[in-house]
Design an enzyme around this catalytic site. Structure first.
Site, PDB file in Angstrom:
ATOM      1  N   GLU A  46     -16.806  -3.863  42.292  1.00  0.00           N
ATOM      2  CA  GLU A  46     -16.659  -2.596  42.999  1.00  0.00           C
ATOM      3  C   GLU A  46     -17.728  -2.484  44.098  1.00  0.00           C
ATOM      4  O   GLU A  46     -18.913  -2.758  43.865  1.00  0.00           O
ATOM      5  CB  GLU A  46     -16.817  -1.469  41.980  1.00  0.00           C
ATOM      6  CG  GLU A  46     -16.713  -0.072  42.511  1.00  0.00           C
ATOM      7  CD  GLU A  46     -16.865   0.968  41.396  1.00  0.00           C
ATOM      8  OE1 GLU A  46     -16.619   2.157  41.664  1.00  0.00           O
ATOM      9  OE2 GLU A  46     -17.244   0.578  40.260  1.00  0.00           O
ATOM     10  N   LYS A 115      -9.662   4.107  44.115  1.00  0.00           N
ATOM     11  CA  LYS A 115     -10.138   4.500  42.798  1.00  0.00           C
ATOM     12  C   LYS A 115      -9.699   5.935  42.524  1.00  0.00           C
ATOM     13  O   LYS A 115      -9.893   6.829  43.355  1.00  0.00           O
ATOM     14  CB  LYS A 115     -11.666   4.387  42.734  1.00  0.00           C
ATOM     15  CG  LYS A 115     -12.263   4.695  41.354  1.00  0.00           C
ATOM     16  CD  LYS A 115     -13.754   4.388  41.349  1.00  0.00           C
ATOM     17  CE  LYS A 115     -14.369   4.594  39.970  1.00  0.00           C
ATOM     18  NZ  LYS A 115     -15.810   4.230  39.940  1.00  0.00           N
ATOM     19  N   CYS A 170     -13.175   0.174  38.013  1.00  0.00           N
ATOM     20  CA  CYS A 170     -14.205   0.599  37.055  1.00  0.00           C
ATOM     21  C   CYS A 170     -13.766   1.725  36.110  1.00  0.00           C
ATOM     22  O   CYS A 170     -13.024   1.500  35.168  1.00  0.00           O
ATOM     23  CB  CYS A 170     -15.473   0.971  37.801  1.00  0.00           C
ATOM     24  SG  CYS A 170     -16.935   1.010  36.721  1.00  0.00           S
ATOM     25  N   GLY A 356      12.813 -27.170  -9.022  1.00  0.00           N
ATOM     26  CA  GLY A 356      12.583 -28.605  -9.135  1.00  0.00           C
ATOM     27  C   GLY A 356      11.153 -28.917  -8.734  1.00  0.00           C
ATOM     28  O   GLY A 356      10.692 -28.499  -7.673  1.00  0.00           O
ATOM     29  N   ASN A 442      21.596 -38.497  -0.330  1.00  0.00           N
ATOM     30  CA  ASN A 442      22.062 -37.132  -0.566  1.00  0.00           C
ATOM     31  C   ASN A 442      22.692 -36.953  -1.943  1.00  0.00           C
ATOM     32  O   ASN A 442      22.686 -35.845  -2.494  1.00  0.00           O
ATOM     33  CB  ASN A 442      23.056 -36.721   0.522  1.00  0.00           C
ATOM     34  CG  ASN A 442      22.377 -36.451   1.851  1.00  0.00           C
ATOM     35  OD1 ASN A 442      21.153 -36.397   1.931  1.00  0.00           O
ATOM     36  ND2 ASN A 442      23.161 -36.292   2.899  1.00  0.00           N
ATOM     37  N   ALA A 477      16.892 -31.621   5.312  1.00  0.00           N
ATOM     38  CA  ALA A 477      17.281 -31.116   4.001  1.00  0.00           C
ATOM     39  C   ALA A 477      18.733 -31.508   3.774  1.00  0.00           C
ATOM     40  O   ALA A 477      19.510 -31.601   4.724  1.00  0.00           O
ATOM     41  CB  ALA A 477      17.136 -29.593   3.937  1.00  0.00           C
TER      42      ALA A 477
END
EC number: 6.3.5.1
Length: 643
Positions: A46, A115, A170, A356, A442, A477
Site C-alpha cells: 500500500e 481503498k 489493507c 474372508g 476368478n 476385483a
C-alpha cells in the site's frame, strides 16, 4: 502461464518515505528481477510509491505530482513485460485524495483500485488525508486519456479467463464484509492486497489466519504484500509480512523485519474445479463491475524455462505427512468405518458378521474395523466369523498371519480348503487346471464368495467386504467374487491409506504379539494369491501387474477430486515423484490407469453399500455417477500428446 498455473509474488521494497523517485527505482528493479524468474503477477504494498507513513506530507502538491510522474515511469518500464503489477500510491481525483492500487501491464495503466475502508482508530488516521473510495467505477484522467477507477474492477486475462484478478487494500480485508467477498462472487479467482499493516505483538498470527481463511472461504488465491523496512518508525514498525495463500493453504510466507519477496504458483484449474463442484458457490454476477482485459501471452519456450512448479505437490495426497495429524486422521477413519458398520448391524438386527481373512492388508483392516464395531455394540468378538480359504496360491506366511491375527483379536476362525471344490468346478466346466488364466484365478475368488455368503446364511449374519477404493478404481476385483458383499467397510479407503491404518492400529493396540503379526502383514507384498507360489514365496505381486498403488492413488486423487487433464496430472506426477519414478514409468502407469478406470466402471456401478471416509469416493450413489460404457478416447489422445 502453463497448465493453469500462474506464478505470483508479493514484494516488500526497502523504500524511503516521501521519495517517489527512489521508491519507483526499487520497484522497477524488483519487477526486472522477478520477470526473469517467471513471475506473472507481482504485488507491492500500500502507498509504496510514496511511503505509507508520509502523514501530512500527503497534502503537499510536490509529493503528489512526483508520485504521478513516477507512476508514468513505472508504466513505461513495464512495456514488453508479460506481468500484471499492482502498486500502491496516493491519487487525486476531482479535488479529493484517494488511496489506490494501480494495476499495470505491458506499458499500460489498466485501472486504479480504490481503498474502501479507511481505518481511523488507534494508530491509524487515514481519514485525515484520504476519502473512502467509490465502489462503482468512474473514469479518471490519465495522460491524454482516462482510466477506470473504483473498487469494483476485475482484471481478466485474455489467454486464460480463469485468471481474473481483483484487489483490496489493507483494512479492506479486516472488516466484517470485505470487498474480496463480492469480488469473488463476481468471478475473481485471485485477490491481491496492497497492505501497510504495522507490527504489534501477536498480530502476525492473526494476519496469517485471516488471509488463509479468506482464501478458503472464497475458494481463491490470495496474494498479500505488506509494507516493511524503510517506512517511518516515528511511532510504528512495519515488518514486511508477505503471504500467498490458496483455498486455505499457505503456499508462501516471508520472514518478518527484512525486505523480502515470496513467490508461489497458484493453481487456477484447481480453484476453478473446486468452485465448479461446489454447488453452493454461486455463479458469477458481474453487475456493478467493470472488466478490464490484459494479456500475459508468452512463448512455449518461455513457459518451459520457468522450470519446476513453485509449490509442493504431495505424492501421497491421501496420507498426512505429519505423524500426529496422520494418527488423528487414522483414528477418525477407523471410527467412521466402525460407525458405518455399527449402524448397519443395528438396522438389520445382525449380531454376526462373516469375512474372508487372507493375511493381506485389506482383509486385516476389515477385521480390525469389525472388532471395533462389535466393541461399540457390546457384542462378543467371537461372533465375528473369519474364514480362511487356502487354495493354489496361498503361502504359509499369509496363512499363519491370518490365523494368528484372528485368534489375537478374539474372533472365530474357520478354515475351509477350497482346492478340491475349485478343482471339481474346473472339471464341471471343462477348464484345464494347468492353464493359469483369468478363469483359473476368478474361479477361486467366486468360490470363496459363495462360501462366505452361505456361512452368513447359516449364522444369520452379513458378509463384510474387504476390497479398497484403489482396487475398485482399477477394477482389480473379481466381478461377483471379492467385488461383492453385504457391506464394504474399505470401499472409500485408498490402498496407500490402508497401510497406514493398519500400522496405526499396530502401534496403538498395546499387544506386542498382535503388533508383530500386523507388522508382518505390512511387510508382505500385496497379492491376490491366485497363482501357485514359487518355492513357497508369493509369485503374483499386484503392483507388478497393475502398477504401484502410490502412483495410482495420486492419479485417482487428481482425476476424481479436480477433474484434471491427463497431461496436467503427468506434469504434476513428474515433480511429485522426482527421484522415485522416471518419465517412462509414470507415463506407462498413467496410461494403464485411464484404460482400466474407464473399462472397469461396470464393477463400480453395482457396488455394495459402504461408508465414505474422505473427499474422494467411487460410490455410484454418491461421488462417481459415471456411465459404464463411456468412451475414453479424448483422455487417451490428450495423454498421447505429451510424448
Amino acid at each position: 502461464m502453463r497448465d493453469g498455473f500462474i506464478r505470483a509474488a508479493a514484494a516488500t521494497p526497502k523504500i524511503k518515505v516521501a521519495d517517489p523517485v527512489h521508491n519507483r527505482e526499487v520497484v522497477c528493479s524488483i519487477i526486472e528481477e522477478y520477470e526473469r524468474k517467471g513471475v506473472e503477477l507481482l504485488v507491492f504494498p500500500e502507498l509504496c510509491l510514496s511511503g505509507y507513513t508520509c502523514n501530512d506530507l500527503f497534502l503537499q502538491e510536490v509529493l503528489l505530482e512526483q508520485v504521478r510522474e513516477e507512476l508514468e515511469n513505472l508504466v513505461e518500464f513495464t512495456k514488453g513485460k508479460k506481468m500484471l503489477v499492482f502498486a500502491g500510491l496516493p491519487w487525486e481525483h476531482e479535488g479529493k485524495l484517494y488511496n489506490v492500487a494501480a494495476a499495470v501491464c505491458d506499458g499500460e495503466l489498466l485501472g486504479l483500485v480504490t481503498k474502501t475502508n479507511m481505518p481511523n482508530y488507534s494508530e491509524f488516521y487515514e481519514l485525515r488525508h484520504f476519502t473512502p473510495g467509490m465502489e462503482t467505477p468512474v473514469m479518471t484522467d490519465w495522460q491524454d486519456t482516462q482510466v477506470p477507477m473504483g473498487t469494483n474492477l476485475l482484471f481478466s486475462c485474455r489467454e486464460n479467463p480463469k485468471l481474473t484478478v481483483a484487489a483490496e487494500i489493507c483494512e479492506d480485508v479486516w472488516v466484517p464484509c470485505p470487498p474480496s467477498i463480492r469480488h469473488a462472487l463476481a468471478g475473481a479467482t485471485v485477490i491481491v492486497n496492497c497492505s501497510a499493516s504495522d507490527e504489534v505483538v501477536g498480530k502476525d498470527s492473526y494476519r496469517r489466519e485471516l488471509i488463509c481463511g479468506q482464501s478458503a472461504r472464497l475458494i481463491c488465491g490470495y496474494v498479500y504484500a505488506n509494507a516493511g523496512e524503510g517506512e517511518s518508525t516515528q511511532d510504528l514498525v512495519f515488518s514486511g509480512h508477505n503471504i500467498i495463500a490458496e483455498n486455505g493453504t499457505r503456499l508462501a510466507e516471508s520472514g518478518r523485519f527484512v525486505p523480502e519477496t515470496v513467490m508461489a504458483d497458484l493453481d487456477l484449474e484447481r480453484l476453478n474445479a473446486e468452485r465448479r463442484r461446489t454447488t453452493t458457490y454461486p455463479a458469477a454476477d458481474r453487475s456493478g463491475y467493470q472488466t478490464i482485459r490484459f494479456s500475459l501471452a508468452s512463448s512455449e519456450k518461455e513457459q518451459q524455462e520457468t522450470g519446476k512448479l513453485l509449490r509442493y505437490i504431495d505424492n501421497r495426497p491421501f496420507v498426512p505427512h505429519n505423524e500426529q495429524e496422520r494418527s488423528r486422521r487414522c483414528e477418525e477413519i477407523f471410527t467412521i468405518q466402525a460407525m458405518g458398520l455399527k449402524k448397519r448391524l443395528e438396522h438389520t438386527g445382525c449380531s454376526h458378521v462373516v469375512l474372508g481373512i487372507s493375511g493381506g492388508l485389506d482383509s486385516t483392516l476389515a477385521l480390525l474395523v469389525a472388532a471395533r464395531a462389535f466393541d461399540m455394540l457390546n457384542i462378543p468378538r467371537n461372533q465375528i466369523h473369519a474364514i480362511t480359504m487356502p487354495c493354489f496360491g496361498t503361502t504359509d506366511r499369509t496363512y499363519q498371519n491370518a490365523c494368528q491375527m484372528t485368534r489375537k483379536l478374539g474372533a472365530s476362525l474357520k478354515e475351509i480348503d477350497i482346492k478340491v471344490s475349485v478343482t471339481r468346478h474346473f472339471e464341471d466346466i471343462g477348464h484345464d487346471i494347468s492353464v493359469h488364466d483369468v478363469t483359473y484365478e476368478n474361479g477361486q475368488a467366486r468360490e470363496r464368495t459363495q462360501i462366505l455368503m452361505d456361512i452368513a446364511n447359516q449364522v444369520g449374519g452379513m458378509v463384510i467386504g474387504t476390497g479398497d477404493m484403489s482396487e475398485l478404481a482399477l477394477g482389480w476385483a473379481t466381478y461377483n467374487g471379492d467385488h461383492m458383499s453385504m457391506y464394504g467397510v474399505n470401499v472409500s479407503v485408498p490402498k496407500t491409506l490402508v497401510r497406514h491404518l493398519v500400522r496405526y492400529y499396530a502401534d496403538a493396540c498395546g499387544e506386542e504379539e498382535l503388533k508383530a503379526v500386523l507388522l508382518d502383514v505390512l511387510d508382505t507384498p500385496v497379492s491376490p494369491e491366485l497363482l501357485p507360489p514359487e518355492n513357497g514365496v508369493i509369485s503374483q505381486k499386484t503392483e507388478d501387474l497393475v502398477g504401484p498403488y502410490e502412483l495410482h492413488d495420486f492419479f485417482l486423487y487428481y482425476v476424481l477430486r479436480f477433474g484434471f487433464k491427463p497431461s496436467r496430472i503427468y506434469r504434476m506426477a513428474l515433480q511429485a515423484f522426482e527421484g522415485e519414478y522416471d518419465r517412462e514409468t509414470i507415463f506407462k502407469w498413467l496410461n494403464v490407469f485411464y484404460r482400466r478406470f474407464f473399462a472397469q466402471q461396470f464393477k463400480r456401478s453395482c457396488l455394495p453399500d459402504g461408508p465414505k471416509v474422505g473427499s474422494v469416493a467411487v460410490s455410484p450413489r454418491g461421488d462417481l455417477r459415471m456411465p459404464s460404457d463411456a468412451a475414453r478416447r479424448i483422455w487417451m489422445e490428450n495423454l498421447e500428446r505429451i510424448q
